[in-house]
Design a protein around this motif. Structure first.
Motif, mmCIF file in Angstrom:
data_model
loop_
_atom_site.group_PDB
_atom_site.id
_atom_site.type_symbol
_atom_site.label_atom_id
_atom_site.label_comp_id
_atom_site.label_asym_id
_atom_site.label_seq_id
_atom_site.Cartn_x
_atom_site.Cartn_y
_atom_site.Cartn_z
ATOM 1 N N GLY A 33 -16.426 -1.240 -1.035
ATOM 2 C CA GLY A 33 -16.372 -0.185 -0.090
ATOM 3 C C GLY A 33 -15.976 1.222 -0.526
ATOM 4 O O GLY A 33 -15.585 1.266 -1.611
ATOM 5 N N PRO A 34 -15.859 2.289 0.246
ATOM 6 C CA PRO A 34 -16.250 2.322 1.710
ATOM 7 C C PRO A 34 -17.894 2.014 1.890
ATOM 8 O O PRO A 34 -18.425 1.577 3.089
ATOM 9 C CB PRO A 34 -15.718 3.589 1.988
ATOM 10 C CG PRO A 34 -15.652 4.492 1.045
ATOM 11 C CD PRO A 34 -15.615 3.513 -0.333
ATOM 12 N N GLU B 4 -8.921 -3.830 -3.684
ATOM 13 C CA GLU B 4 -8.751 -2.628 -2.788
ATOM 14 C C GLU B 4 -9.897 -2.833 -1.937
ATOM 15 O O GLU B 4 -10.975 -2.540 -2.164
ATOM 16 C CB GLU B 4 -8.307 -1.302 -3.234
ATOM 17 C CG GLU B 4 -8.271 -0.125 -2.377
ATOM 18 C CD GLU B 4 -8.227 0.997 -2.841
ATOM 19 O OE1 GLU B 4 -7.709 1.914 -2.413
ATOM 20 O OE2 GLU B 4 -8.311 1.242 -4.054
ATOM 21 N N ASP B 5 -9.832 -3.093 -0.513
ATOM 22 C CA ASP B 5 -10.916 -3.273 0.516
ATOM 23 C C ASP B 5 -10.830 -2.046 1.269
ATOM 24 O O ASP B 5 -9.996 -1.865 2.103
ATOM 25 C CB ASP B 5 -10.739 -4.584 1.310
ATOM 26 C CG ASP B 5 -11.810 -4.683 2.252
ATOM 27 O OD1 ASP B 5 -12.854 -3.764 2.442
ATOM 28 O OD2 ASP B 5 -12.140 -6.048 2.403
ATOM 29 N N LYS B 6 -11.858 -1.257 1.237
ATOM 30 C CA LYS B 6 -11.783 0.190 1.642
ATOM 31 C C LYS B 6 -12.807 0.239 3.045
ATOM 32 O O LYS B 6 -13.059 1.206 3.606
ATOM 33 C CB LYS B 6 -12.414 1.202 0.681
ATOM 34 C CG LYS B 6 -11.426 1.375 -0.499
ATOM 35 C CD LYS B 6 -11.969 2.350 -1.479
ATOM 36 C CE LYS B 6 -11.217 2.682 -2.755
ATOM 37 N NZ LYS B 6 -11.713 3.726 -3.461
ATOM 38 N N SER B 7 -13.011 -0.831 3.398
ATOM 39 C CA SER B 7 -14.025 -0.972 4.840
ATOM 40 C C SER B 7 -13.580 -2.134 5.563
ATOM 41 O O SER B 7 -13.681 -3.271 5.057
ATOM 42 C CB SER B 7 -15.613 -0.776 4.257
ATOM 43 O OG SER B 7 -16.201 -0.965 5.613
ATOM 44 N N ASP B 8 -13.867 -2.036 6.624
ATOM 45 C CA ASP B 8 -13.452 -3.282 7.698
ATOM 46 C C ASP B 8 -14.867 -4.112 7.885
ATOM 47 O O ASP B 8 -14.879 -4.935 8.493
ATOM 48 C CB ASP B 8 -13.028 -2.867 9.031
ATOM 49 C CG ASP B 8 -13.500 -1.860 9.854
ATOM 50 O OD1 ASP B 8 -14.822 -1.530 9.343
ATOM 51 O OD2 ASP B 8 -13.132 -1.265 10.881
ATOM 52 N N PHE C 137 -10.808 -7.077 7.589
ATOM 53 C CA PHE C 137 -9.565 -6.564 6.940
ATOM 54 C C PHE C 137 -9.861 -5.424 5.925
ATOM 55 O O PHE C 137 -10.897 -5.422 5.385
ATOM 56 C CB PHE C 137 -9.065 -7.633 5.760
ATOM 57 C CG PHE C 137 -7.817 -7.164 4.991
ATOM 58 C CD1 PHE C 137 -6.679 -7.307 5.609
ATOM 59 C CD2 PHE C 137 -8.174 -6.748 3.800
ATOM 60 C CE1 PHE C 137 -5.623 -6.781 4.961
ATOM 61 C CE2 PHE C 137 -7.067 -6.262 3.111
ATOM 62 C CZ PHE C 137 -5.675 -6.212 3.445
ATOM 63 N N LYS C 138 -8.915 -4.395 6.001
ATOM 64 C CA LYS C 138 -9.064 -3.186 5.165
ATOM 65 C C LYS C 138 -7.734 -3.112 4.578
ATOM 66 O O LYS C 138 -6.765 -2.826 5.381
ATOM 67 C CB LYS C 138 -9.467 -2.025 6.132
ATOM 68 C CG LYS C 138 -9.804 -0.701 5.598
ATOM 69 C CD LYS C 138 -10.283 0.216 6.585
ATOM 70 C CE LYS C 138 -10.404 1.650 5.847
ATOM 71 N NZ LYS C 138 -10.870 2.719 6.644
ATOM 72 N N GLY C 139 -7.664 -2.721 3.426
ATOM 73 C CA GLY C 139 -6.228 -2.577 2.757
ATOM 74 C C GLY C 139 -6.267 -3.179 1.287
ATOM 75 O O GLY C 139 -7.327 -3.353 0.822
ATOM 76 N N GLU C 140 -5.186 -3.515 0.800
ATOM 77 C CA GLU C 140 -4.751 -4.152 -0.660
ATOM 78 C C GLU C 140 -4.399 -5.782 -0.404
ATOM 79 O O GLU C 140 -3.475 -5.793 0.336
ATOM 80 C CB GLU C 140 -3.926 -3.242 -1.367
ATOM 81 C CG GLU C 140 -4.691 -1.931 -1.516
ATOM 82 C CD GLU C 140 -3.713 -1.135 -2.712
ATOM 83 O OE1 GLU C 140 -2.829 -1.598 -2.891
ATOM 84 O OE2 GLU C 140 -4.167 0.167 -2.883
ATOM 85 N N LYS C 141 -4.819 -6.366 -1.139
ATOM 86 C CA LYS C 141 -4.526 -7.817 -1.532
ATOM 87 C C LYS C 141 -4.521 -8.192 -2.851
ATOM 88 O O LYS C 141 -5.408 -7.714 -3.687
ATOM 89 C CB LYS C 141 -5.451 -8.930 -0.537
ATOM 90 C CG LYS C 141 -5.044 -8.787 0.941
ATOM 91 C CD LYS C 141 -5.559 -10.047 1.442
ATOM 92 C CE LYS C 141 -5.294 -9.967 2.851
ATOM 93 N NZ LYS C 141 -5.928 -11.008 3.552
ATOM 94 N N THR C 142 -3.684 -8.862 -3.121
ATOM 95 C CA THR C 142 -3.190 -9.510 -4.607
ATOM 96 C C THR C 142 -3.150 -10.749 -4.481
ATOM 97 O O THR C 142 -2.435 -11.496 -3.806
ATOM 98 C CB THR C 142 -1.906 -8.705 -5.186
ATOM 99 O OG1 THR C 142 -2.151 -7.542 -5.151
ATOM 100 C CG2 THR C 142 -1.917 -9.275 -6.785
ATOM 101 N N VAL C 143 -3.955 -11.448 -5.340
ATOM 102 C CA VAL C 143 -3.936 -13.126 -5.647
ATOM 103 C C VAL C 143 -3.842 -13.198 -7.247
ATOM 104 O O VAL C 143 -4.109 -12.532 -7.819
ATOM 105 C CB VAL C 143 -5.451 -13.557 -4.958
ATOM 106 C CG1 VAL C 143 -5.483 -13.376 -3.655
ATOM 107 C CG2 VAL C 143 -6.715 -13.084 -5.722
#
Length: 140
Positions: free
Chosen positions: A55-56, A82-86, A106-112
């Motif tokens: 995204g976005p 980095e997920d820029k869109s829900d 979800f909108k935001g940052e995640k680390t795996v």
């Protein structure tokens, strides 16, 4: 006699301090090297970071060191998304991996952490994969 004993203790303490420093430095770098060069089947591997972005708009990508990841070495990676869109998600699929890192809404940052083996990996936004929101990279 006291002076001789004191001198001996000082020399022993100095020798132990030098030995501990040398062992500590060698052990730490040895562990890093081993982790970076050993993988399943004895093949060389890499460790590092991959950056995912979704995204976005209707875009999705994976990069390594600031460049589009087209070919990546086998190994264990930190995948920062980095997920820029829900309205989107980030889903990584490949040999031994089926990981939905982010989900709608979800909108935001995640680390795996992901372990990549030789083969082709696809990353996509599941709701919009048919619209072309997907990409791939090869692991060697």
């Amino acid at each position: 006699m006291i002076r001789s004993t004191t001198m001996t203790l000082v020399l022993v303490a100095l020798a132990l301090a030098v030995g501990a420093t040398a062992c500590g430095g060698g052990s730490s770098s040895g562990e890093t090297t081993e982790a970076a060069t050993t993988s399943e089947g004895g093949a060389a591997s890499a460790s590092g970071t991959l950056d995912g972005e979704v995204g976005p708009g209707y875009t999705i990508e994976v990069s390594q060191n600031g460049e589009d990841a087209e070919t990546v070495k086998a190994g264990t990676y930190t995948l920062k998304v980095e997920d820029k869109s829900d309205a989107h998600n980030f889903h990584l699929i490949g040999p031994g991996v089926d990981n939905t890192v982010t989900e709608v809404p979800f909108k935001g940052e995640k680390t795996v952490t992901v372990t990549l083996k030789k083969g082709t990996y696809t990353y996509q936004c599941d709701p919009h994969a048919a619209r072309g929101m997907k990409g791939s990279f090869t692991v060697t």
